[in-house]
Scaffold this motif. Structure first.
Motif, PDB file in Angstrom:
ATOM      1  N   THR A 118      -5.441   0.053  -8.793  1.00 32.72           N
ATOM      2  CA  THR A 118      -6.275   1.168  -9.052  1.00 32.72           C
ATOM      3  C   THR A 118      -5.153   2.228  -9.939  1.00 32.72           C
ATOM      4  OG1 THR A 118      -6.705   2.440  -7.736  1.00 32.72           O
ATOM      5  CG2 THR A 118      -8.614   0.708  -8.338  1.00 32.72           C
ATOM      6  N   ASP A 119      -3.912   2.392  -9.117  1.00 27.35           N
ATOM      7  CA  ASP A 119      -3.024   2.895  -9.802  1.00 27.35           C
ATOM      8  C   ASP A 119      -3.575   3.752  -9.137  1.00 27.35           C
ATOM      9  OD1 ASP A 119       0.116   3.059  -9.874  1.00 27.35           O
ATOM     10  OD2 ASP A 119      -0.373   3.690 -11.932  1.00 27.35           O
ATOM     11  N   LEU A 142      13.444   0.873  -6.627  1.00 29.92           N
ATOM     12  CA  LEU A 142      12.392   2.367  -7.340  1.00 29.92           C
ATOM     13  C   LEU A 142      10.572   1.593  -6.870  1.00 29.92           C
ATOM     14  CD1 LEU A 142      13.488   3.394 -10.569  1.00 29.92           C
ATOM     15  CD2 LEU A 142      13.608   4.339  -7.965  1.00 29.92           C
ATOM     16  N   TRP A 143      10.682   0.630  -6.383  1.00 33.71           N
ATOM     17  CA  TRP A 143       8.711  -0.587  -6.565  1.00 33.71           C
ATOM     18  C   TRP A 143       8.383   0.495  -5.429  1.00 33.71           C
ATOM     19  CZ3 TRP A 143       8.152  -3.690 -10.807  1.00 33.71           C
ATOM     20  CH2 TRP A 143       6.860  -3.879 -10.567  1.00 33.71           C
ATOM     21  N   ASP A 191       0.975  -1.227  -0.045  1.00 30.76           N
ATOM     22  CA  ASP A 191      -0.453   0.109   0.011  1.00 30.76           C
ATOM     23  C   ASP A 191       0.783   1.520  -0.475  1.00 30.76           C
ATOM     24  OD1 ASP A 191      -2.502  -1.093   0.153  1.00 30.76           O
ATOM     25  OD2 ASP A 191      -2.455  -1.296   2.261  1.00 30.76           O
ATOM     26  N   TYR A 192       1.743   1.045  -0.303  1.00 30.74           N
ATOM     27  CA  TYR A 192       3.031   2.263  -0.438  1.00 30.74           C
ATOM     28  C   TYR A 192       3.452   1.765  -1.526  1.00 30.74           C
ATOM     29  CZ  TYR A 192       2.079   4.890   4.020  1.00 30.74           C
ATOM     30  OH  TYR A 192       1.665   5.612   4.383  1.00 30.74           O
ATOM     31  N   VAL A 193       3.308   1.396  -2.434  1.00 25.55           N
ATOM     32  CA  VAL A 193       3.938   1.678  -3.808  1.00 25.55           C
ATOM     33  C   VAL A 193       4.215   2.642  -4.491  1.00 25.55           C
ATOM     34  CG1 VAL A 193       3.820  -0.914  -4.175  1.00 25.55           C
ATOM     35  CG2 VAL A 193       2.026   0.477  -4.938  1.00 25.55           C
ATOM     36  N   ARG A 194       5.419   3.085  -5.367  1.00 26.71           N
ATOM     37  CA  ARG A 194       5.239   3.815  -6.106  1.00 26.71           C
ATOM     38  C   ARG A 194       4.200   3.982  -6.949  1.00 26.71           C
ATOM     39  NH1 ARG A 194       9.361   7.282  -4.961  1.00 26.71           N
ATOM     40  NH2 ARG A 194      11.554   5.958  -3.500  1.00 26.71           N
ATOM     41  N   PRO A 195       4.080   4.953  -8.204  1.00 24.07           N
ATOM     42  CA  PRO A 195       3.144   5.011  -9.376  1.00 24.07           C
ATOM     43  C   PRO A 195       3.809   4.128 -10.117  1.00 24.07           C
ATOM     44  CG  PRO A 195       3.066   7.092  -8.422  1.00 24.07           C
ATOM     45  CD  PRO A 195       4.164   6.086  -7.375  1.00 24.07           C
ATOM     46  N   ALA A 196       2.227   3.071 -10.980  1.00 24.89           N
ATOM     47  CA  ALA A 196       3.508   2.656 -11.909  1.00 24.89           C
ATOM     48  C   ALA A 196       3.733   3.617 -13.018  1.00 24.89           C
ATOM     49  CB  ALA A 196       2.115   2.266 -13.009  1.00 24.89           C
ATOM     50  N   SER A 197       3.989   4.411 -12.881  1.00 22.04           N
ATOM     51  CA  SER A 197       4.543   5.220 -14.724  1.00 22.04           C
ATOM     52  C   SER A 197       6.131   4.739 -13.723  1.00 22.04           C
ATOM     53  CB  SER A 197       4.645   6.748 -14.258  1.00 22.04           C
ATOM     54  OG  SER A 197       4.309   7.032 -12.951  1.00 22.04           O
ATOM     55  N   ILE A 198       6.671   5.112 -12.354  1.00 21.75           N
ATOM     56  CA  ILE A 198       7.588   5.030 -11.730  1.00 21.75           C
ATOM     57  C   ILE A 198       8.516   3.583 -11.831  1.00 21.75           C
ATOM     58  CG2 ILE A 198       9.328   5.853  -9.650  1.00 21.75           C
ATOM     59  CD1 ILE A 198       7.286   8.011  -8.863  1.00 21.75           C
ATOM     60  N   PHE A 232       7.421   1.228 -13.648  1.00 23.20           N
ATOM     61  CA  PHE A 232       7.325   0.703 -14.723  1.00 23.20           C
ATOM     62  C   PHE A 232       7.709   1.161 -15.746  1.00 23.20           C
ATOM     63  CE2 PHE A 232       2.805  -1.438 -13.274  1.00 23.20           C
ATOM     64  CZ  PHE A 232       3.372  -2.272 -12.647  1.00 23.20           C
ATOM     65  N   GLU A 233       8.807   1.906 -15.322  1.00 26.38           N
ATOM     66  CA  GLU A 233       9.510   3.510 -16.333  1.00 26.38           C
ATOM     67  C   GLU A 233      10.558   2.261 -17.520  1.00 26.38           C
ATOM     68  OE1 GLU A 233      12.438   6.939 -16.956  1.00 26.38           O
ATOM     69  OE2 GLU A 233      12.031   6.157 -14.857  1.00 26.38           O
ATOM     70  N   TYR A 234      11.349   1.610 -16.531  1.00 27.49           N
ATOM     71  CA  TYR A 234      12.287   0.696 -17.922  1.00 27.49           C
ATOM     72  C   TYR A 234      11.584  -0.961 -17.957  1.00 27.49           C
ATOM     73  CZ  TYR A 234      14.649   4.141 -16.263  1.00 27.49           C
ATOM     74  OH  TYR A 234      15.410   5.170 -16.227  1.00 27.49           O
ATOM     75  N   SER A 235      10.158  -0.973 -17.768  1.00 25.23           N
ATOM     76  CA  SER A 235      10.088  -2.965 -17.981  1.00 25.23           C
ATOM     77  C   SER A 235       8.591  -2.915 -17.012  1.00 25.23           C
ATOM     78  CB  SER A 235      10.128  -3.526 -18.624  1.00 25.23           C
ATOM     79  OG  SER A 235      10.819  -4.909 -18.118  1.00 25.23           O
ATOM     80  N   ARG A 236       7.902  -3.775 -16.801  1.00 25.59           N
ATOM     81  CA  ARG A 236       7.307  -4.677 -15.649  1.00 25.59           C
ATOM     82  C   ARG A 236       7.726  -5.547 -14.732  1.00 25.59           C
ATOM     83  NH1 ARG A 236       1.438  -3.784 -15.034  1.00 25.59           N
ATOM     84  NH2 ARG A 236       0.741  -2.415 -17.033  1.00 25.59           N
ATOM     85  N   THR A 237       9.227  -6.145 -15.618  1.00 22.28           N
ATOM     86  CA  THR A 237      10.007  -6.644 -14.601  1.00 22.28           C
ATOM     87  C   THR A 237      11.165  -6.736 -14.815  1.00 22.28           C
ATOM     88  OG1 THR A 237      10.211  -8.178 -16.864  1.00 22.28           O
ATOM     89  CG2 THR A 237       8.095  -9.023 -15.515  1.00 22.28           C
ATOM     90  N   ASP A 238      11.275  -5.141 -14.186  1.00 23.43           N
ATOM     91  CA  ASP A 238      12.451  -4.791 -14.472  1.00 23.43           C
ATOM     92  C   ASP A 238      12.902  -4.826 -12.691  1.00 23.43           C
ATOM     93  OD1 ASP A 238      15.258  -2.712 -15.832  1.00 23.43           O
ATOM     94  OD2 ASP A 238      14.956  -1.804 -13.946  1.00 23.43           O
ATOM     95  N   GLU A 239      14.226  -6.029 -12.487  1.00 25.76           N
ATOM     96  CA  GLU A 239      15.120  -6.401 -10.921  1.00 25.76           C
ATOM     97  C   GLU A 239      15.645  -5.163 -10.564  1.00 25.76           C
ATOM     98  OE1 GLU A 239      17.546 -10.279 -12.094  1.00 25.76           O
ATOM     99  OE2 GLU A 239      15.971 -10.816 -12.779  1.00 25.76           O
ATOM    100  N   LEU A 240      15.995  -4.148 -11.431  1.00 23.80           N
ATOM    101  CA  LEU A 240      17.281  -3.186 -10.628  1.00 23.80           C
ATOM    102  C   LEU A 240      15.627  -2.072  -9.968  1.00 23.80           C
ATOM    103  CD1 LEU A 240      18.875  -1.593  -9.842  1.00 23.80           C
ATOM    104  CD2 LEU A 240      19.540  -0.860 -11.298  1.00 23.80           C
ATOM    105  N   SER A 241      14.686  -1.739 -11.470  1.00 25.54           N
ATOM    106  CA  SER A 241      13.534  -1.463 -10.738  1.00 25.54           C
ATOM    107  C   SER A 241      13.046  -1.914  -8.773  1.00 25.54           C
ATOM    108  CB  SER A 241      12.794  -0.949 -11.434  1.00 25.54           C
ATOM    109  OG  SER A 241      12.453   0.051 -12.796  1.00 25.54           O
ATOM    110  N   TYR A 242      12.791  -3.313  -9.657  1.00 28.96           N
ATOM    111  CA  TYR A 242      11.793  -3.718  -8.011  1.00 28.96           C
ATOM    112  C   TYR A 242      12.849  -3.508  -7.022  1.00 28.96           C
ATOM    113  CZ  TYR A 242       9.730  -7.424  -5.342  1.00 28.96           C
ATOM    114  OH  TYR A 242       9.026  -8.147  -4.589  1.00 28.96           O
ATOM    115  N   ARG A 243      13.884  -3.620  -7.083  1.00 26.23           N
ATOM    116  CA  ARG A 243      14.435  -3.567  -5.686  1.00 26.23           C
ATOM    117  C   ARG A 243      15.134  -1.903  -5.109  1.00 26.23           C
ATOM    118  NH1 ARG A 243      21.047  -6.063  -6.125  1.00 26.23           N
ATOM    119  NH2 ARG A 243      21.097  -4.715  -4.438  1.00 26.23           N
TER     120      ARG A 243
END
Length: 216
Positions: free
Chosen positions: A126-127, A94-95, A72-79, A81-92
């Motif tokens: 719902t983003d 920015l997610w 419930d404290y994720v960042r918006p999808a625009s952030i 998924f900026e580099y794809s929905r399965t970007d590993e670095l973003s998950y670690r």
């Protein structure tokens, strides 16, 4: 979250009954004070479920307790998924919005804080803004923050719990659609510096009905 056989800097695990583990965590919360408990674990470890069980035990003993789900404290999808929905670095990196957790949940609970915390910031499905109202914190309130990759973020917490999965258990218990998260999760937990801070309860969690505490 260790690879099989990789247990550097820890002693032999001590088996503990699940109910006793929950009771021990609640008992470790300072009496009469607002307390932040961090429950760290990959989604496959179901940290929110464990935190909810712990909160229920606290409430059954007259202590107000609430759970904040890191999802419930994720960042918006625009952030995210900026580099794809399965970007590993973003998950670690920015997610999840750890800064918002510190600002909206932890800081208000501290002396001089506003005394009420925000249980949800963002609706992941719902983003959109969760449009949640702040919750008043009792003088002896416990708030459990539960989710992945919470350790090592510099969060000001009173009690920390890690539900540690081996890599094999992580992969077995992660949904097929989320298997891409396993590699970044393993890398993240392997990267933690054990000398940078102390985790109060490090729990081997491959078998939740038969957990074991690692001696620190």
């Amino acid at each position: 979250m260790d690879r099989p056989g990789k247990m550097v800097g820890v002693g032999q695990p001590v088996p503990i009954f699940p109910d006793l583990l929950v009771e021990s965590i609640v008992d470790s919360c300072p009496a009469g004070a607002r307390t932040i408990v961090l429950v760290d674990g990959a989604d496959a470890a179901r940290p929110v479920e464990f935190a909810t069980r712990t909160a229920e035990h606290a409430r059954s003993n007259g202590r107000p307790a609430a759970v904040v789900d890191l999802h419930d404290y994720v960042r918006p999808a625009s952030i995210r998924f900026e580099y794809s929905r399965t970007d590993e670095l973003s998950y670690r990196t920015l997610w999840f919005d750890y800064d918002a957790v510190a600002r909206e949940v932890i800081a208000p609970m501290r002396p001089g804080g506003r005394g009420h915390f925000l249980p949800r910031l963002w609706n992941e499905s719902t983003d959109r803004s969760a449009r949640a109202r702040s919750v008043d914190a009792a003088p002896n309130q416990i708030v459990l923050i539960a989710g992945p990759m919470l350790l090592g973020r510099g969060l000001d917490v009173d009690v920390s719990v890690q539900l540690r999965l081996s890599e094999g258990a992580l992969r077995r218990r992660t949904d097929p659609a989320d298997q891409w998260t396993c590699a970044p999760l393993v890398e993240y937990y392997d990267s933690l510096d054990p000398s940078a801070g102390r985790t109060d309860f490090v729990v081997r969690w491959d078998h939740p009905d038969r957990p074991a505490l690692e001696r620190r």
